[in-house]
Motif scaffolding. Sequence first.
Motif, PDB file in Angstrom:
ATOM      1  N   HIS A   1      -7.486   1.013   1.538  1.00 41.01           N
ATOM      2  CA  HIS A   1      -6.150   1.205   0.959  1.00 41.01           C
ATOM      3  C   HIS A   1      -6.147   2.349  -0.056  1.00 41.01           C
ATOM      4  CE1 HIS A   1      -4.464  -3.035   2.026  1.00 41.01           C
ATOM      5  NE2 HIS A   1      -4.596  -2.231   3.070  1.00 41.01           N
ATOM      6  N   GLU A   2      -7.233   2.463  -0.826  1.00 38.76           N
ATOM      7  CA  GLU A   2      -7.301   3.546  -1.816  1.00 38.76           C
ATOM      8  C   GLU A   2      -7.314   4.905  -1.118  1.00 38.76           C
ATOM      9  OE1 GLU A   2      -8.881   6.609  -4.263  1.00 38.76           O
ATOM     10  OE2 GLU A   2     -10.044   5.711  -2.621  1.00 38.76           O
ATOM     11  N   ALA A   3      -8.024   4.988   0.010  1.00 41.57           N
ATOM     12  CA  ALA A   3      -8.053   6.248   0.763  1.00 41.57           C
ATOM     13  C   ALA A   3      -6.683   6.561   1.344  1.00 41.57           C
ATOM     14  CB  ALA A   3      -9.104   6.164   1.868  1.00 41.57           C
ATOM     15  N   LEU A   4      -5.988   5.540   1.843  1.00 40.58           N
ATOM     16  CA  LEU A   4      -4.653   5.768   2.403  1.00 40.58           C
ATOM     17  C   LEU A   4      -3.678   6.236   1.335  1.00 40.58           C
ATOM     18  CD1 LEU A   4      -4.328   2.754   4.876  1.00 40.58           C
ATOM     19  CD2 LEU A   4      -4.662   5.172   5.452  1.00 40.58           C
TER      20      LEU A   4
ATOM     21  N   ALA B   1     -10.141   6.888   5.614  1.00 39.93           N
ATOM     22  CA  ALA B   1      -9.745   5.490   5.794  1.00 39.93           C
ATOM     23  C   ALA B   1     -10.057   5.017   7.206  1.00 39.93           C
ATOM     24  CB  ALA B   1      -8.256   5.329   5.504  1.00 39.93           C
ATOM     25  N   LEU B   2      -9.818   5.885   8.196  1.00 35.37           N
ATOM     26  CA  LEU B   2     -10.065   5.509   9.582  1.00 35.37           C
ATOM     27  C   LEU B   2     -11.552   5.269   9.825  1.00 35.37           C
ATOM     28  CD1 LEU B   2      -8.820   5.038  12.354  1.00 35.37           C
ATOM     29  CD2 LEU B   2      -9.039   7.495  12.798  1.00 35.37           C
TER      30      LEU B   2
ATOM     31  N   LEU C   1      -7.750  -1.702  10.528  1.00 34.71           N
ATOM     32  CA  LEU C   1      -7.836  -0.616  11.509  1.00 34.71           C
ATOM     33  C   LEU C   1      -6.455  -0.289  12.059  1.00 34.71           C
ATOM     34  CD1 LEU C   1      -9.462   1.324  13.256  1.00 34.71           C
ATOM     35  CD2 LEU C   1      -9.835  -0.559  14.874  1.00 34.71           C
ATOM     36  N   SER C   2      -5.654  -1.303  12.331  1.00 28.11           N
ATOM     37  CA  SER C   2      -4.302  -1.072  12.838  1.00 28.11           C
ATOM     38  C   SER C   2      -3.477  -0.275  11.844  1.00 28.11           C
ATOM     39  CB  SER C   2      -3.631  -2.420  13.128  1.00 28.11           C
ATOM     40  OG  SER C   2      -2.273  -2.242  13.467  1.00 28.11           O
ATOM     41  N   THR C   3      -3.527  -0.669  10.570  1.00 29.25           N
ATOM     42  CA  THR C   3      -2.767   0.044   9.547  1.00 29.25           C
ATOM     43  C   THR C   3      -3.191   1.504   9.464  1.00 29.25           C
ATOM     44  OG1 THR C   3      -2.530  -1.995   8.277  1.00 29.25           O
ATOM     45  CG2 THR C   3      -2.172   0.068   7.099  1.00 29.25           C
ATOM     46  N   THR C   4      -4.493   1.736   9.540  1.00 32.19           N
ATOM     47  CA  THR C   4      -5.012   3.100   9.429  1.00 32.19           C
ATOM     48  C   THR C   4      -4.619   3.939  10.650  1.00 32.19           C
ATOM     49  OG1 THR C   4      -6.889   2.175   8.239  1.00 32.19           O
ATOM     50  CG2 THR C   4      -7.090   4.433   8.970  1.00 32.19           C
TER      51      THR C   4
END
Length: 686
Positions: free
Chosen positions: A6-9, A17-18, A38-41
């Motif tokens: 989340h911090e990377a996103l 993040a991926l 993984l889905s969110t990323t």
Amino acid sequence: MLERIHEALKRDAVDEALALAQDWVAQAPDDAQAQRALSTTLAQAGDVAAALVALDQAILLAPEDAGLHFERAALLLRSRDNDAARDALGQSLGLDPNHLPSYLVQAQIALARGDIAEAERLSRTAARIDPEHPRLAALDALLALRGGDADRALALASAASAKVTDDPQLLSVLGFGYLAKRHWAFAEQAFRRVSELLPDARALRPLLAQLAAAQGRMGEAADLVAPLLEDEATATAALRRVGGLYALQAGRTDQALEQLRRALAAGPDRAVLQGLMQLWRERDDRDEAQATLEAALATHRDAGDLWAARLALETPGTAEGEQVLERWLGAMPDFVPALETAMFQRDRAADLEGAGRFAARLLELQPAHPAAGQFLAESLLAGDPDAAVNRARAAVAAQASEETRTPMRGWLGRLLDRAGRPADALAQWRSLHAEFGANRLALPVLAPAPDAGWPALSTPVPGTGHPILLWGLPGSGIERVVDTLAAGPMLRDRFSDQAPADPLAAPASAHALRDGTLAPAQLVEQWRAQLPARGIADGNVIDWLTWWDNALLLALRPHLPEGLLMVAVRDPRDMLLDWLASGSPVPLALDDPDTAAAWLAQGLEQLADLHEQDLYPHLLMRLDGVLDAPAQLAAVVGQALGVQLPPPPPAPRRMPPGRWRAYADLLAGPFAHLAPVAARLGYPDA
């Protein structure tokens, strides 16, 4: 790992993040949260199709997680236009501040991350560009659902669906709205249409199964998840759990046993264990139960539910049971349920020293533990009553909530009684009754006997059943009779939220019969009419009444002659003392002992009239001396009915017979009210 992703996103470091999410999934492929991340990323990277695949896998791993289904709906909002979604994420809003798809995609990503405030901010911005856009309405409907406003969500989604028909995204939102409102059939209709419109809707099957189960169609629910369970790629432990439970409730025992066993192998689960224990009991298959649980314990030694289930296979007090308990304590030495079990088993084995040792350890771990505090106080009672009382008072004071403190205060009163302090015990009980009196029912006023005498007792009509009306005044111990008769057609619903609305529900019916405003035949007809809804088809029932008044005989003698009244009774003075000490099944107000005794005497006088004049078929069950002896109690009740009954389960001990004599001076006035009827019922004066 999730925080790092989340911090990377948040820094828009999507590639970083991926990589983190893919590494997490590689390490934990059966972790629903990893697949969710993984889905969110992937969604933020613009690969909506791959994001849906990952989210569907998360749903298969956690099919009952409603949040995953919400996120799936959010992804569906974009799945119809992947190119636009990728373009939107690639554009700078600074260059095109009016690009609506960009705002919608960013809001949907924020929603998937759980950042509701950011999603709402982006939705407000998008609304300034095109407030009528159906995709915006769908997003706002999802936000309303996440905020708990199902009505607004349904209104928004319904309005948008009128403009864009057969849209899977909007149908999904509608389905969730109906789901939140518990409108199962409408939700099912919406999600079934989604499954028809999408080429691969496997992830919807668990949701459809859940909706079928909510409507009582357990077999259909089991059928819906069956194809997923046949495929090892989709047969997750979570799906085996729900599929096995659906099969169990549908009566498909072989299917249930297979799926629940495999679900248990993946990790302990209370519902799975309960289902398996039920199946093993029905099959009388102790060997399989033992082998399955031992195999599970080999890899999950710190699972308390597993140990409790394994111990339940052994007879308490046997060498085998003791061995299992020792193993449990060895694996989980500070686990409170294990220590509680050991304390109670040591107590039952009359090992007071051992029980005290476990009680002391429990109090070290939980200083306010009610049972341990009670046990240590009880263990001191015989040798040092003063120390026992001090320990008991400390145990009561340690309770943080009224929910646990109230029953402890009642127990303290009974301990004071056994410590030879009747005045202190009486004061303790009276304080409890005074404190809760405002929330209890007023003592019902009894109707006088009819001036013209009783109607004739008619002849029973063959084939109408043999109903039993069961009743007892406070302190009579009627609850123990109910426990003894539990195996028969016993109805306890008058003491529940599902109480029938027949004339036997309210004492006012007795007065209505007495003054002629309620027809006697109508009372019996309305009572009979309610029986099918209460699960009784043939009239053979044991109906536990909350009250009795002889005025009911105006209806029962002519219109229910085949009935039988069973009444529990004890020495009236012991009944008053027991009412003070333990309360009553019907929460009647006990404002003061004198008023309570006068009311109790009136009820017992009516009972004496009924018994002496044989006004109605009845059984008078004298429970003095057998209330705390389950086998003897079963013999008394069974003998009265001419049947053999098993002993009821153990229950907290009541005041012993004749204990009223220790309170003869303290309650002289109340006991004087009860002395005449005690004599009529055959009890000694002193």
